[in-house]
Design an enzyme around this catalytic site. Sequence first.
Site, PDB file in Angstrom:
ATOM      1  N   LYS A 183       4.738  -0.537   1.827  1.00  0.00           N
ATOM      2  CA  LYS A 183       4.286  -1.714   2.579  1.00  0.00           C
ATOM      3  C   LYS A 183       5.262  -2.874   2.429  1.00  0.00           C
ATOM      4  O   LYS A 183       5.684  -3.463   3.426  1.00  0.00           O
ATOM      5  CB  LYS A 183       2.894  -2.153   2.096  1.00  0.00           C
ATOM      6  CG  LYS A 183       1.876  -1.042   2.057  1.00  0.00           C
ATOM      7  CD  LYS A 183       1.433  -0.608   3.428  1.00  0.00           C
ATOM      8  CE  LYS A 183       0.887   0.801   3.450  1.00  0.00           C
ATOM      9  NZ  LYS A 183      -0.365   1.052   2.800  1.00  0.00           N
TER      10      LYS A 183
ATOM     11  N   ASP B 126      -2.552   0.559  -9.935  1.00  0.00           N
ATOM     12  CA  ASP B 126      -1.971   0.986  -8.656  1.00  0.00           C
ATOM     13  C   ASP B 126      -1.460  -0.257  -7.928  1.00  0.00           C
ATOM     14  O   ASP B 126      -2.237  -1.085  -7.460  1.00  0.00           O
ATOM     15  CB  ASP B 126      -3.050   1.699  -7.829  1.00  0.00           C
ATOM     16  CG  ASP B 126      -2.481   2.252  -6.533  1.00  0.00           C
ATOM     17  OD1 ASP B 126      -1.281   2.030  -6.249  1.00  0.00           O
ATOM     18  OD2 ASP B 126      -3.233   2.909  -5.785  1.00  0.00           O
TER      19      ASP B 126
ATOM     20  N   ALA C 119       0.463  -1.257  -4.889  1.00  0.00           N
ATOM     21  CA  ALA C 119       1.006  -0.800  -3.598  1.00  0.00           C
ATOM     22  C   ALA C 119       1.283  -1.969  -2.647  1.00  0.00           C
ATOM     23  O   ALA C 119       1.813  -1.753  -1.556  1.00  0.00           O
ATOM     24  CB  ALA C 119       0.026   0.174  -2.941  1.00  0.00           C
TER      25      ALA C 119
ATOM     26  N   TRP D 228      -9.613   3.418  -2.295  1.00  0.00           N
ATOM     27  CA  TRP D 228      -8.801   4.051  -1.252  1.00  0.00           C
ATOM     28  C   TRP D 228      -9.100   5.558  -1.251  1.00  0.00           C
ATOM     29  O   TRP D 228      -9.124   6.188  -2.318  1.00  0.00           O
ATOM     30  CB  TRP D 228      -7.332   3.783  -1.575  1.00  0.00           C
ATOM     31  CG  TRP D 228      -6.337   4.345  -0.632  1.00  0.00           C
ATOM     32  CD1 TRP D 228      -6.372   4.312   0.720  1.00  0.00           C
ATOM     33  CD2 TRP D 228      -5.123   5.011  -0.988  1.00  0.00           C
ATOM     34  NE1 TRP D 228      -5.253   4.899   1.231  1.00  0.00           N
ATOM     35  CE2 TRP D 228      -4.469   5.337   0.210  1.00  0.00           C
ATOM     36  CE3 TRP D 228      -4.521   5.354  -2.207  1.00  0.00           C
ATOM     37  CZ2 TRP D 228      -3.245   6.000   0.232  1.00  0.00           C
ATOM     38  CZ3 TRP D 228      -3.306   5.996  -2.187  1.00  0.00           C
ATOM     39  CH2 TRP D 228      -2.680   6.322  -0.979  1.00  0.00           C
TER      40      TRP D 228
END
Length: 382
Positions: free
Chosen positions: A230, A195, A197, A114
């Site tokens: 999200k 991470d 997310a 990302w």
Amino acid sequence: MAKYRADPSPLKVDLGVGVYRDLTGNTPVLACVRRAEQAVLAAQATKSYVAAAGREEFNSAVEEMVLGAKHAARRDRRARTVQTPGGCGALRVGAELIRAAAPAVTAHVSDPTWGNHTPLLGGSGLRLERYPYYDAAAHRLRFDAMLERLDRAAEGDVVLIHACCHNPTGADLDPAQWQALAQLLTRRHLVPFLDLAYQGFAVDLDADAAGVRLVCAHVPEALIAISFSKNLGLYRERAGALIVIGDNPTRADASLSHVLQIARSIYSMPPDHGAAIAAHIFADPTRKGEWLEELGLMRTRIADMRGLLAQHLRQATGAETFDFIRAQRGMFSLLGVSPQAVERLRDKHHIYMTSDSRMNLAGIMPHNVQYVAEAIAAERLG
Ligand SMILES: Cc1ncc(COP(=O)(O)O)c(C=O)c1O
């Protein structure tokens, strides 16, 4: 984004922006969030500060959701959790913690990763290197090359790992690969920075945290950055958390106190509203049930679009080249076409994606999936 907005064509399709969209193209406020928000506002007696670590009930619910109720790191009191301004806040605070504790270490990030990982981690002064992760032309993981590269990392180095729904590739490790990675991290004394997310966007909350739980059961020290942008659709409310796992309770406490010092030096206190909503949902079985249902609908919608796009691409190309889209997870896949093909898709067909050919599958609708597939089939080469 600007070019998309300025494009007057009724055919235009936005596969670029990294937010979930429903069948009407909207990024909705979840119904459970609306209800929780009303309850939170009705009960709120003050706007005074909460704490540098945020809400305790949020932090403990997040820790349990991510690590599971019975994780060894929790049982041994080696995990500490603080609320952060989104996952980005957690990534940056974690990076600052690493930089303060071990200024000379390198943080290894996946190739590709990302785009924001570079400024978020590199901005703290950490040296970044890339490890092979995905072959965009062949549409597959480069797992052996990844392990081979990480095996040569210096002891104490940090490895940033996407917990699930890898952004931008949609290609995740399978259970055996997670196991091999956990063993390598342990053997080589590397520190994982996970991470998370998209928890709940691939399979469900537990399955999507399985890699995190496995790795954190092996290694003495780890960091986990968590985002609720999200899975709760709380993007602008900036709800996130950082979990720090230390090799014993004393070290974990020391890390926590460093983390709070870092937070104070950057933003002082995290924003409360999103975390208050999230904590309310996690604690109320009715709201939580509604959330899991809505999360399931988002997940199904993305999986449906993956299946439909792969099917239409098969018809349009007469080949199985793009079948990988069906099997990948989360919102993104890399189409694996050239920047020139991305430009032609934009200029000739009004289909917008990032120049690395990352598509947000939630940008596709049943009414335009065939159009998108035929355009890709026409422009994929060259
Ligand atoms: C891989 C990854 N990590 C972290 C985040 C953090 O998002 P936020 O700061 O909005 O919580 C995102 C959001 O797009 C992401 O894709």
